[in-house]
Design a protein around this motif. Structure first.
Motif, PDB file in Angstrom:
ATOM      1  N   UNK A   1      46.006  -9.587  87.800  1.00  0.00           N
ATOM      2  CA  UNK A   1      46.572 -10.061  89.068  1.00  0.00           C
ATOM      3  C   UNK A   1      46.315  -9.048  90.180  1.00  0.00           C
ATOM      4  N   UNK A   2      46.430  -7.769  89.864  1.00  0.00           N
ATOM      5  CA  UNK A   2      46.178  -6.716  90.852  1.00  0.00           C
ATOM      6  C   UNK A   2      44.737  -6.759  91.327  1.00  0.00           C
ATOM      7  N   UNK A   3      43.810  -6.899  90.397  1.00  0.00           N
ATOM      8  CA  UNK A   3      42.385  -6.937  90.752  1.00  0.00           C
ATOM      9  C   UNK A   3      42.082  -8.167  91.612  1.00  0.00           C
ATOM     10  N   UNK A   4      42.607  -9.317  91.225  1.00  0.00           N
ATOM     11  CA  UNK A   4      42.372 -10.549  91.994  1.00  0.00           C
ATOM     12  C   UNK A   4      42.921 -10.405  93.409  1.00  0.00           C
ATOM     13  N   UNK A   5      44.135  -9.880  93.541  1.00  0.00           N
ATOM     14  CA  UNK A   5      44.745  -9.709  94.859  1.00  0.00           C
ATOM     15  C   UNK A   5      43.952  -8.699  95.688  1.00  0.00           C
ATOM     16  N   UNK A   6      43.511  -7.607  95.049  1.00  0.00           N
ATOM     17  CA  UNK A   6      42.725  -6.587  95.761  1.00  0.00           C
ATOM     18  C   UNK A   6      41.409  -7.179  96.267  1.00  0.00           C
ATOM     19  N   UNK A   7      40.725  -7.944  95.437  1.00  0.00           N
ATOM     20  CA  UNK A   7      39.449  -8.558  95.838  1.00  0.00           C
ATOM     21  C   UNK A   7      39.680  -9.538  96.992  1.00  0.00           C
ATOM     22  N   UNK A   8      40.728 -10.354  96.895  1.00  0.00           N
ATOM     23  CA  UNK A   8      41.033 -11.307  97.970  1.00  0.00           C
ATOM     24  C   UNK A   8      41.331 -10.566  99.271  1.00  0.00           C
ATOM     25  N   UNK A   9      42.062  -9.469  99.178  1.00  0.00           N
ATOM     26  CA  UNK A   9      42.379  -8.675 100.370  1.00  0.00           C
ATOM     27  C   UNK A   9      41.124  -8.047 100.961  1.00  0.00           C
TER      28      UNK A   9
END
Length: 164
Positions: free
Chosen positions: A21-29
């Motif tokens: 979830x952290x990686x997905x959110x970081x990539x989206x950001x």
């Protein structure tokens, strides 16, 4: 709930799903940052982009907040206040467009506020160690100050556009 095991990082046990979830959110950001730089660099700034980009930012941030509330990781009343403020700003921007046909682009304090919200959410999503909690508290205080500055600037810009 989905479980892919756990990892230990900096003395904290973190579920792998939380890491994902952290990686997905970081990539989206980061894609948000990249598309803005590309649009400005290629001179592709449009009225649609001025409106849609901040709206997409709000949707990303609000979705993360809702998930944090669902995980009992953020107080629901705090998230409700932040979400109401975000929706109010979006509504004001729509009124300005409707009244004078000009799209009000996001001001720098608003961009910094969104960035600090995303960083704070990344800290919260990634781990619950005391270091991340301390960073989160500091970032939320910064976000609060930036929201107040952004509100003042938006109020001044709204007043200017209504007078013209």
């Amino acid at each position: 709930p989905l479980s892919w095991g756990q990892v230990v990082w900096a003395g904290t046990t973190i579920p792998v799903t939380q890491v994902v979830a952290t990686v997905i959110f970081a990539v989206a950001s980061l894609t948000d940052l990249a598309d803005g730089k590309i649009a400005r660099g290629q001179h592709l700034v449009t009225n649609f982009g001025k409106f849609a980009d901040p709206l997409a930012d709000k949707m990303l941030v609000m979705t993360a907040f809702i998930i944090l509330v669902r995980l009992n990781a953020a107080p629901d009343w705090v998230v409700a206040i932040i979400m109401c403020r975000e929706l109010a700003v979006t509504g004001l921007r729509l009124l300005i467009v409707e009244n004078n046909g000009k799209v009000m682009a996001a001001a720098m304090p608003g961009k910094v506020k969104t960035t600090t919200q995303m960083i704070a959410q990344l800290c919260y999503i990634s781990a619950y160690s005391s270091l991340f909690i301390l960073a989160l508290i500091i970032l939320f205080r910064i976000v609060t100050c930036l929201q107040m500055a952004s509100n003042k600037i938006n109020h001044e810009r709204l007043t200017e556009s209504c007078i013209q």
